[in-house]
Design an enzyme around this catalytic site. Sequence first.
Site, short mmCIF file in Angstrom:
data_model
loop_
_atom_site.label_atom_id
_atom_site.label_comp_id
_atom_site.label_asym_id
_atom_site.label_seq_id
_atom_site.Cartn_x
_atom_site.Cartn_y
_atom_site.Cartn_z
N LEU A 128 0.83 -1.22 0.00
CA LEU A 128 0.00 0.00 0.00
C LEU A 128 0.86 1.26 0.00
CD1 LEU A 128 -2.77 -0.97 2.61
CD2 LEU A 128 -3.06 -0.76 0.14
N GLY B 293 7.54 4.27 3.29
CA GLY B 293 7.97 5.58 3.76
C GLY B 293 9.29 5.49 4.49
N ALA B 294 9.63 6.60 5.13
CA ALA B 294 10.91 6.66 5.83
C ALA B 294 10.90 5.80 7.09
CB ALA B 294 11.22 8.11 6.19
N GLY C 42 8.96 2.71 7.30
CA GLY C 42 8.58 1.32 7.08
C GLY C 42 7.65 1.15 5.89
N LYS D 119 1.55 -2.88 8.99
CA LYS D 119 2.73 -2.02 8.89
C LYS D 119 3.92 -2.76 9.47
CE LYS D 119 4.94 2.22 9.13
NZ LYS D 119 4.65 3.65 9.17
N ASP E 95 2.18 15.24 11.50
CA ASP E 95 2.45 15.14 10.07
C ASP E 95 1.13 15.18 9.28
OD1 ASP E 95 3.96 14.98 7.82
OD2 ASP E 95 4.52 12.88 8.04
#
Lengths: 249, 308
Positions: free
Chosen positions: B32, B35-36, B38, B53, B145
């Site tokens: 899906l 990112g930084a 995982g 995740k 974020d």
Amino acid sequence: MNKGSVSQILLITDGCSNQGEDPVAVSRHIVSTGVSVNVIGVLDDDQTEEPIGLREVNEIAEAGKGVSRIVYADDLSETMQMVTQQAMTQTIQGYVNQELKSILGDETNEEALPPETRGEVQEVMEDLSETVDLNMVILVDTSASMQTKMSAVKEALDDLMISLDARQGQFMYTVYQFPTRKQVVKLLLDWTDDGKRIAKVFPKFAVGGITPTGAALREAAKAFHISEQDDVMRGAAYDVIDPSYRSSS
Amino acid sequence: MMSSIHPTVRLANGTRINGLWHNRQYHIKQLLGEGARGSTYLVEASGKKMALKISRDPSVVTAEANILKKLQRAQSVSLGPSLIDVDDGYLPNRMKQSFYVMEYVQGKPMTSLVGKLSLVDLGRLMSRLLSELHQLHSMGYIFGDLKLDNMIFDDGLKRIRLVDVGGVTQVGRGIREYTSIYDRGFWRLGGRKADPTYDLFALAICLMHAERPLKFDSNGQQQMLWRFLSSSRRITPFQQVIKQALLGKYRDALHMKRDLDLALQQLSLSRPVQGRTTKTNTQRISERDLITLSGMVAFNGLMIYILL
């Protein structure tokens, strides 16, 4: 848990050392004094792959139980913040794992705990990394090839200060440049907790030829010892969270 | 944990992961996102779709699972995905890795919707989001974020859900994770200590994307933001709300919501007129003028509101 302090060197460079001591050996020595060494390697815009010279960047950080990243000048801001934060977390993780071992026996580290307990340990670590005092020596390579990257370095350091100012723990830093004509390193800014002052030291940067990274690291690391005589730093020197605790797997 | 390792974990579709502590099996369906911190996979377990995740850095998994647990404790907030499981498992390469499993939020990414939705619809979604952010803030947390990439329009619930809780930060602490363009520190319009105004700034930047994607130089230039805003056409009705949020003038999310709702009211008043215009060039201009006009009306409304 009582509040401790974390000591780091942040080295910003764009190439391999070409004179004097082996920076990897120096870095190994520095970590034995309770200071971790983080390195950011800056690529030229036209460099498409990691030049061999920059491999040293990872080796220095590995020897110094620190974090390293090799990036383009444009990505410096994000990287500096990440490297500093990650290095601090690693140091604290190593420290907490060491504590766990002394309580629960030799084979225990955080990952041996069930996820539920791990969550609680994580919270302790987060509290610690937010509240621990941070002392940082920033060492900037100002050899000729860095000239074009200097404004990006300045921006990124300025940005790093915004992040470090936001923490609850006390933050002290000092800035050195290398090389200079007469000395290995030159003090640009003495220990201070004022993040705004970093922007003002940068116009002073003179850019020179050779890159004696090892010697520069050794000299800059002395700043931590100078600080022990300093009133402001005296309290912090007692309770250093030693990065050499870090158990690497 | 070594410094040079990237936290993403590559898993082939069809891989099965067995949880070592809770003995559940997850069947990897598709990647899906990466990112930084995982990778996130769509997985299936007991016939249900979920999101998993996984990261090479176990502290990422633990930290994010902690946050999801906290969000869940405040039941009224279903802002983020709900947490299903936290465990370790062996990968096909025999490496042991930590992961957590959460609800799979099915919907459209706001990155693509923000330019397509009508201003009224976008405003209503954001207004709803502001109420939910307010609840999060009242619990003592900041999302951190907040950005379009982390927003999904939930097809089922018909509202925005926030995914990726890596940036959630306790009020008073340093923001844990942020994205430059949404970060007030980057634009030198404030610090990175977590307080409600930090999220409101980011939400204002999200609204600005409805005009067109915001581009920036390596160092944020405040003037660029103001120029973008004053020359904007589509988002004119929200101009004042955005400006106040960028300047940190809203004490909390509800104050921003109040002004956004007011702007929305003015906008919907002018809507029937817009509906009648046919798509000829001249009329398109007049339509645009109408929006500008309604923006002014909204602004006047706002001023009257403040004066009262």
